[in-house]
Design an enzyme around this catalytic site. Structure first.
Site, PDB file in Angstrom:
ATOM      1  N   ARG A 225       0.848  -1.189   0.000  1.00 50.44           N
ATOM      2  CA  ARG A 225       0.000   0.000   0.000  1.00 50.44           C
ATOM      3  C   ARG A 225       0.884   1.239   0.000  1.00 50.44           C
ATOM      4  O   ARG A 225       1.999   1.217   0.532  1.00 50.44           O
ATOM      5  CB  ARG A 225      -0.869   0.031   1.257  1.00 50.44           C
ATOM      6  CG  ARG A 225      -2.029  -0.921   1.225  1.00 50.44           C
ATOM      7  CD  ARG A 225      -3.093  -0.469   0.213  1.00 50.44           C
ATOM      8  NE  ARG A 225      -4.256  -1.329   0.239  1.00 50.44           N
ATOM      9  CZ  ARG A 225      -4.502  -2.292  -0.657  1.00 50.44           C
ATOM     10  NH1 ARG A 225      -3.686  -2.503  -1.663  1.00 50.44           N
ATOM     11  NH2 ARG A 225      -5.590  -3.022  -0.557  1.00 50.44           N
ATOM     12  N   HIS A 273      -1.447   0.883  -9.706  1.00 49.87           N
ATOM     13  CA  HIS A 273      -2.177  -0.017  -8.805  1.00 49.87           C
ATOM     14  C   HIS A 273      -2.899  -1.120  -9.588  1.00 49.87           C
ATOM     15  O   HIS A 273      -4.126  -1.266  -9.518  1.00 49.87           O
ATOM     16  CB  HIS A 273      -3.177   0.764  -7.934  1.00 49.87           C
ATOM     17  CG  HIS A 273      -3.557   0.010  -6.682  1.00 49.87           C
ATOM     18  ND1 HIS A 273      -3.836   0.623  -5.480  1.00 49.87           N
ATOM     19  CD2 HIS A 273      -3.686  -1.324  -6.445  1.00 49.87           C
ATOM     20  CE1 HIS A 273      -4.136  -0.296  -4.561  1.00 49.87           C
ATOM     21  NE2 HIS A 273      -4.045  -1.491  -5.135  1.00 49.87           N
TER      22      HIS A 273
HETATM   23  C1  GLV Z   1      -5.341  -4.624  -4.146  1.00 52.08           C
HETATM   24  O1  GLV Z   1      -4.706  -3.683  -3.889  1.00 52.08           O
HETATM   25  C2  GLV Z   1      -6.068  -5.463  -3.219  1.00 52.08           C
HETATM   26  O2  GLV Z   1      -6.273  -5.097  -2.063  1.00 52.08           O
HETATM   27  O3  GLV Z   1      -6.481  -6.536  -3.646  1.00 52.08           O
END
Ligand code: GLV
Length: 310
Positions: A225, A273
């Site tokens: 993250r 992401h």
């Molecule tokens: C992606 O970031 C997830 O949490 O699957």
């Protein structure tokens, strides 16, 4: 009875509403921002919902995180804490993350950023890197998904270590546990892959103090993250050469702001992401199955443990 969907993007939300409507015909599927009768809403299927949004639904049975992590739900200070959270994971997501980790570890291992820069200058320069068995890679996090990635790296021949709170064993992986194991893990890690969940304990863990314990020129891959990484510390460490390069999939602010120094940094590769992002069809079918299981039994395998952060 209804289900509301929030993805932060109107078009994507419409796609998911269409898919879930077909898979869960007994529920009316609606946009989180146009929920109709608030008291009829039983499930909120969300990615990073707005603060206070979920508390509007008094008869919610569960929250469904469109993702394996649940920090994007828990960050809402008004969240009704008693509600179960169902995570969206499964073989597809694990496979995608294995691919991402293999791709970017190999890219750092084989000095791809340097080769790309040489090509841009029209420079023919042969770089001979050590074979994988002489490259020490370390994964932070050893949950189901991270262990699968560690096994992938072992399969490619890398000298692989893992660090986690509990130090759970993974075959072929040298495991380091807890705060006491961190220094030893870092000292041997040339390519560091962060796959941790974001919790109070792991927030800001990728900072100047941690970078100082890695071998000079180590590489960082963050697919955990954005909150794990102290971005200014990384910029300083890249500037000094302490860190030799970074691949970042997650950011403190997403989308990454257009004027962020990471965008054009020669030692940073950015992905938006997508490390484990599943296609909407697969995601919707996993979510529909989880909701059906939860409806039938009041629980389901994908239930998150908020204390663990996933
Ligand atoms: C992606 O970031 C997830 O949490 O699957």
């Amino acid at each position: 009875m209804s289900i509301v969907v929030y993805l932060g993007d109107a078009e994507e939300t419409r796609d998911w509403i269409g898919l879930l409507s077909r898979l869960l015909p007994d529920h009316e599927i609606r946009d989180f921002d146009d929920p109709g009768d608030l008291s009829a809403v039983e499930y909120a299927v969300v990615w990073a919902p707005p603060q206070g949004g979920i508390a509007r639904f008094a008869h919610l049975k569960a929250i469904v995180s469109i993702g394996a992590g649940v920090d994007h739900v828990l960050r809402d200070p008004d969240l009704p804490r008693h509600l179960p959270i169902l995570r969206t994971t499964g073989p597809d997501m694990v496979q995608r993350l294995r691919e991402y980790v293999a791709l970017h570890v190999l890219a750092h291992h084989r000095a791809l950023m340097v080769t790309d820069a040489n090509q841009a200058r029209g420079e023919w320069r042969q770089i001979v890197t050590p074979v994988a068995g002489r490259r020490r890679v370390g994964i932070m996090g050893l949950g189901n998904i991270a262990s699968a990635c560690a096994r992938t790296l072992v399969g490619l021949g890398f000298d692989t270590a893992g660090w986690s709170r509990s130090g759970r064993a993974v075959e072929g992986v040298e495991v380091f546990a807890g705060a006491g194991g961190l220094a030893g893990f870092l000292a041997r890690t040339e390519i560091l892959v962060c796959l941790l969940p974001l919790t109070a304990e792991t927030r800001d863990i990728l900072d100047a103090r941690l970078f100082a314990q890695l071998p000079e020129g180590a590489r960082i891959i963050n697919a955990g993250r954005g909150g794990h990484l102290v971005e200014d510390d990384l910029l300083a460490a890249l500037g000094s050469g302490r860190i030799g390069g970074a691949t970042l999939d997650v950011f403190r602010t997403e989308p990454l702001p257009a004027d962020h120094p990471f965008w054009h940094h020669p030692k940073v590769r950015i992905t938006p992401h997508i490390a484990s992002m599943i296609d909407a069809e697969t995601g919707a079918s996993v979510i529909a199955a989880n909701i059906r299981a939860f409806e039938a039994t009041g629980t389901c395998e994908a239930m998150a443990d908020p204390a663990r952060g996933y």
